[in-house]
Write an enzyme that holds these catalytic residues in place. Structure first.
Site, PDB file in Angstrom:
ATOM      1  CG  ASP A 204     -21.738   5.362  22.862  1.00 35.07           C
ATOM      2  OD1 ASP A 204     -20.799   5.735  23.581  1.00 35.07           O
ATOM      3  OD2 ASP A 204     -22.515   6.141  22.278  1.00 35.07           O
ATOM      4  CD  GLU A 246     -20.515   5.511  27.457  1.00 32.98           C
ATOM      5  OE1 GLU A 246     -19.696   6.439  27.549  1.00 32.98           O
ATOM      6  OE2 GLU A 246     -21.401   5.479  26.588  1.00 32.98           O
TER       7      GLU A 246
END
Length: 552
Positions: A204, A246
């Site tokens: 993330d 990401e």
């Protein structure tokens, strides 16, 4: 069945993103759990899934749906125990399904013991694990990500009387990666979960680990260097596991996360996703062609992760103001459908539940360069609830049947972590696994079929080259995927009206296009232009084969 030993297994795979709490509730408390997920693995195997991507399941106060972690080594009790997790991994592997999980490296919850200790005193042993300042003027070039709710990347901490740095919500203080103790601790987290059988991580907020004055604090060399250290650990200690980044960046920056095949195995193709929808809204192939050309080539053993929707808003950070206006007008007319420069809607309602458009989008997803990633429930055409706060409108319970609570839970409806969708156009009594499994023409059965077809041609779709074909009709997108002697011709009508296209296929003369989904034979290719007619929002995949002399 043992897992494949192919080190680049992900190039042939279909990924499926889900939240443990959203999938199936096994104990009747209104919240999905690992035991429930294990019970539904056969559904995912039948769908054709090769790898499950789990959203955060760690201990958390859930102010940001689990992305605010308070214990990296613990599982949220509502989701089950470590033993439940291990059994889920074992059961998934027995069905030849891999599992990756979100790894939130950039920040923690302000309820994490590390931050509680750090804020207790400027002399705390954990003080250096976070980024502090006497004022809120540092790193002014770093943009505010959640501009709808945050006014600064600094937040005041009243106990020790300093500001702390946060790139996301103020209740999520950023870790200080200049501190070697932090870097080593996160390596321990990686080893902990991989040693229990996890097959990798979706990392993330990858670009934001380090901060430097005079920069926007994104994509710094130090960040890339740290991910290369993590990749080295995985390659040496957990071969076959992967890292998926990401990184919501333009292609030139996003491609840097592949490194020299020594950083991320996969990177999300954020630039492509909004331009697929922009191409539909403008009925033009240009946005898709332009961005795909920018994203290629990439290193041989790496791959893009491509997707139509996910658990966040459909981000429009990488489009112009004019393009954003087009997207809002086409897909988010109600202001409640918008969030953080994006669109917080599921796939089906965003395109007005138009079946040809949904099919065309999946035709693109399964044939463009990259590994396709499905979002749970989109294979059914699940709806959303724009009246739920934040991103919750696209995180409602999976719809298993027309029974109460959509078959998700035996709990009273008031106990559910979020209400099921009851909008008449997307009501769970109509859109659910049980009903669609019985109907041969359902979206679910169509998606299953398309996954099977993609797997049949996985060599060319997973490893083949990409070439756009030139022609005069800009409403038609046409490209070739080729690998050695295999070739797939893909043609898409982006318009809401019937249209035609003439293609120069003379270099393939003597070959016959075989429609890949139905095996229907089309006329042999010659030196003359090849003429195709396409219904509104229709597409074809053609397998180009040597002519056997037979007609259908």
């Amino acid at each position: 069945m043992p897992l494949s030993s192919d080190p680049i297994w992900y190039r042939d795979a279909v990924f499926y993103e889900l939240h443990v709490k959203s999938f199936y509730d096994s104990d009747g408390d209104g919240i999905g759990d690992f035991r429930g997920l294990t019970m539904k693995l056969e559904y995912l195997k039948d769908l054709g899934v090769d790898c499950i991507w789990l959203l955060p399941f760690y201990q958390s106060p859930l102010k940001d749906d689990g992305y605010d972690i308070s214990d990296y080594y613990g599982i949220l009790p509502q989701y089950g125990t470590i033993d439940d997790f291990k059994e889920f991994i074992r059961a998934a592997h027995s069905k030849n399904i891999r599992v990756i999980a979100d790894l939130v490296l950039n920040h923690v919850s302000d309820q994490h013991p590390w931050f509680k200790e750090a804020k207790s005193s400027k002399e705390s042993s954990k003080r250096g694990w976070f980024v502090w300042s006497d004022d809120d003027q540092g790193y002014p070039a770093a943009p505010i990500i959640f501009r709808d709710v945050e006014i600064s990347n600094w937040a005041w901490e009243p106990v020790s009387r300093q500001y702390y740095w946060h790139r996301f919500y103020s209740h999520q203080p950023d870790l200080n990666y200049d501190n070697p103790e932090v870097r080593e601790e996160m390596k321990r987290v990686v080893r902990y979960w991989l040693s229990m059988g996890l097959d990798g991580f979706r990392c993330d907020a990858a670009p934001y680990l380090f901060e430097r004055e005079g920069t926007n604090c994104e994509n710094l060399d130090e960040t890339h260097a740290y991910f290369k250290e993590l990749r080295n650990i995985i390659d040496r200690e957990f071969p076959g596991a992967i890292l998926l980044a990401e990184a919501n960046e333009w292609p030139n920056e996003a491609k840097r996360y592949f490194g020299n095949e020594d950083e991320f195995h996969m990177v999300f193709n954020f630039p492509l996703m909004p331009r697929i929808y922009l191409g539909l809204a403008s009925e033009s192939s240009a946005p898709i062609i332009n961005i795909v050309d920018q994203t290629l080539p990439i290193p041989k053993t790496c791959d893009w992760g491509i997707f139509l929707r996910n658990h966040d808003e459909l981000t429009l950070a990488l489009v112009t103001d004019e393009e954003r206006d087009i997207m809002f007008q086409a897909y988010a007319g109600n202001p409640k459908m918008r969030l953080n420069l994006g669109i917080r809607r599921r796939l089906a309602p965003m395109v007005d539940n138009d079946r040809p458009t949904i099919e065309l989008l999946h035709g693109l997803l399964f044939s463009l360069p990259g590994t396709p990633i499905l979002y749970y429930g989109d294979e059914l055409g699940m709806g959303d609830n724009i009246f739920l706060g934040d991103r919750n409108g696209v995180r409602t319970p999976m719809q298993w049947s027309y029974d109460r609570n959509a078959g998700f839970s035996r709990a009273d409806s008031e106990q559910l972590y979020l209400p099921v969708v009851i909008n008449p156009n997307f009501h769970y009594e109509n859109i659910n696994v049980e009903s669609e499994s019985r109907l041969p023409t359902s979206l679910l059965n169509w998606v299953k079929k398309m996954i099977r077809v993609r797997k049949k041609f996985s060599d060319v779709f997973g490893h083949g080259s990409m070439e756009f074909l030139e022609h005069r009709n800009k409403k038609v997108l046409a490209y070739m995927r080729r690998l050695e002697n295999s070739g797939m011709l893909c043609i898409f009508n982006l318009s809401r009206k019937p249209t035609y296209v003439e293609l120069d296929l003379s270099r393939f003369r003597g070959l016959r296009p075989i429609e890949a989904i139905t095996d229907a034979k089309f006329p042999q290719i010659s030196d003359r232009p090849y003429f195709f007619t396409l219904p509104p929002r229709a597409f074809f995949w053609f397998n180009l084969k040597l002519d056997d002399g037979e007609e259908d």
